[in-house]
Write a protein that holds these residues in place. Structure first.
Motif, short mmCIF file in Angstrom:
data_model
loop_
_atom_site.label_atom_id
_atom_site.label_comp_id
_atom_site.label_asym_id
_atom_site.label_seq_id
_atom_site.Cartn_x
_atom_site.Cartn_y
_atom_site.Cartn_z
N SER A 73 0.83 -1.21 0.00
CA SER A 73 0.00 0.00 0.00
C SER A 73 0.86 1.26 0.00
O SER A 73 0.62 2.20 -0.77
CB SER A 73 -0.92 -0.01 1.23
OG SER A 73 -1.59 1.21 1.35
N SER A 76 2.71 1.63 -3.36
CA SER A 76 1.75 2.03 -4.41
C SER A 76 1.38 3.49 -4.29
O SER A 76 1.20 4.19 -5.30
CB SER A 76 0.50 1.15 -4.33
OG SER A 76 0.81 -0.20 -4.56
N SER A 77 1.27 3.98 -3.06
CA SER A 77 0.94 5.40 -2.84
C SER A 77 2.07 6.30 -3.32
O SER A 77 1.82 7.35 -3.95
CB SER A 77 0.66 5.65 -1.35
OG SER A 77 -0.48 4.93 -0.94
N GLY A 105 -0.90 1.60 -8.06
CA GLY A 105 -0.34 2.93 -7.94
C GLY A 105 -0.34 3.68 -9.25
O GLY A 105 -0.68 4.87 -9.31
N ILE A 158 -6.14 4.46 -2.51
CA ILE A 158 -4.86 5.13 -2.80
C ILE A 158 -5.15 6.48 -3.47
O ILE A 158 -5.98 6.57 -4.38
CB ILE A 158 -3.97 4.24 -3.68
CG1 ILE A 158 -3.51 3.01 -2.88
CG2 ILE A 158 -2.76 5.00 -4.21
CD1 ILE A 158 -2.90 1.92 -3.72
#
Length: 300
Positions: A73, A76-77, A105, A158
């Motif tokens: 996470s 990907s952000s 992302g 995201i």
């Protein structure tokens, strides 16, 4: 297609449990992607690699049947923010993976700039699993579902919005390994899929023509997400989840050439190159050849 290409490497190998795919961006650069694209008179900017945090544990814990949820996470952000900046600058984002979880992302960073972003998912797999449906808990099998707003909120949210894309704006090409939950979702959402059965029956020119026509009327930009396991493992051995009976290199070249001619692709990523499983960097070299075709390389 933009003349300025911004390359972003994502050394992510936490979306699955086979090591080595984090070296994919390095393998692709070593295979000469910068020189190849500079020969096309494109303005190339290599932004380096996104920093991916390693888990503090060694056993790859699962949260809600999601392996390495926190690190995937967060990575990907970071990627989403970088891609967002690239699109804002007017450049074409070219993302090098890394496992396919990175598509969460990429799509988060791209989709906020479009009302109806189209997606071509060139892959042996549907990547439409969730924590509930996944047999493995590997997040690289979930990015398309996540981008539709289906899955854990740490993934679907995201950049603070969901969903990123609409099911009617997706085309999957080359599928030949789908889990039961993915088949149900495809039918429920009406996602357009050209399995290997359709490719064999119709031929790649017809598949690409239908895909281009299908997306052209309904989208204002199209992202290509190409997993090298879409190709047959006899030709592209350096992938983590090979499935026999795949697309040929020549078919894939034709697909990229047709997409280049369509002038509809506005961003792209090439993922799942694993040099540890490869033969003399063969798969990375194929990835570079396909990128060249996508971005306008031609024999004459």
């Amino acid at each position: 297609m933009n003349q300025k290409i911004s390359i972003i490497g994502v050394p992510m190998d936490l979306g699955q449990n086979r090591r080595g795919v984090d070296m994919g961006p390095s393998a692709i650069r070593y295979a000469g992607i910068i020189d190849r694209l500079e020969q096309l008179k494109l303005d190339i900017e290599d932004l380096g690699d996104i920093k991916i945090a390693r888990p503090a544990h060694n056993n790859q814990e699962k949260v809600d049947n999601l392996r390495n949820l926190k690190e995937v996470s967060e990575g990907s952000s970071l990627l989403a923010e970088k891609v967002d900046q690239v699109v804002q600058s007017g450049a074409f984002p070219l993302v090098l993976g890394g496992d396919h979880s990175i598509a969460m992302g990429t799509l988060a960073g791209v989709a906020k700039h479009y009302e109806n972003l189209g997606v071509i998912w060139y892959d042996a797999h549907g990547d439409l699993n969730t924590g509930e449906s996944s047999p493995s808990g590997n997040i690289h099998g979930m990015p398309l579902a996540v981008s539709l707003g289906i899955g854990h909120e740490k993934l679907t949210n995201i950049l603070g919005y969901a969903p990123k894309i609409k099911p009617e704006n997706i085309v999957i090409i080359g599928a030949r390994s789908l889990d039961e939950g993915e088949r149900v979702l495809i039918k429920e959402k009406g996602i357009q899929v050209f399995t290997m059965h359709e490719v064999d029956k119709m031929g790649m020119p017809a598949v690409m023509e239908e895909s281009i026509n299908y997306l052209k009327g309904r989208t204002d930009g199209v992202h290509l997400s190409l997993d090298l396991d879409g190709l047959d493992p006899n030709e592209a051995p350096g992938v983590g989840t090979p499935v026999m009976g795949g697309l040929s290199y020549r078919e894939s070249h034709l697909a990229m050439e047709m997409l280049a001619q369509s002038k509809m692709i506005t961003s792209a990523e090439f993922v799942e190159v694993n040099p540890i499983l490869d033969e003399k960097n063969k798969t990375a070299n194929m990835a570079v050849g396909l990128m060249g075709s996508l971005l306008g390389e031609s024999l004459l």
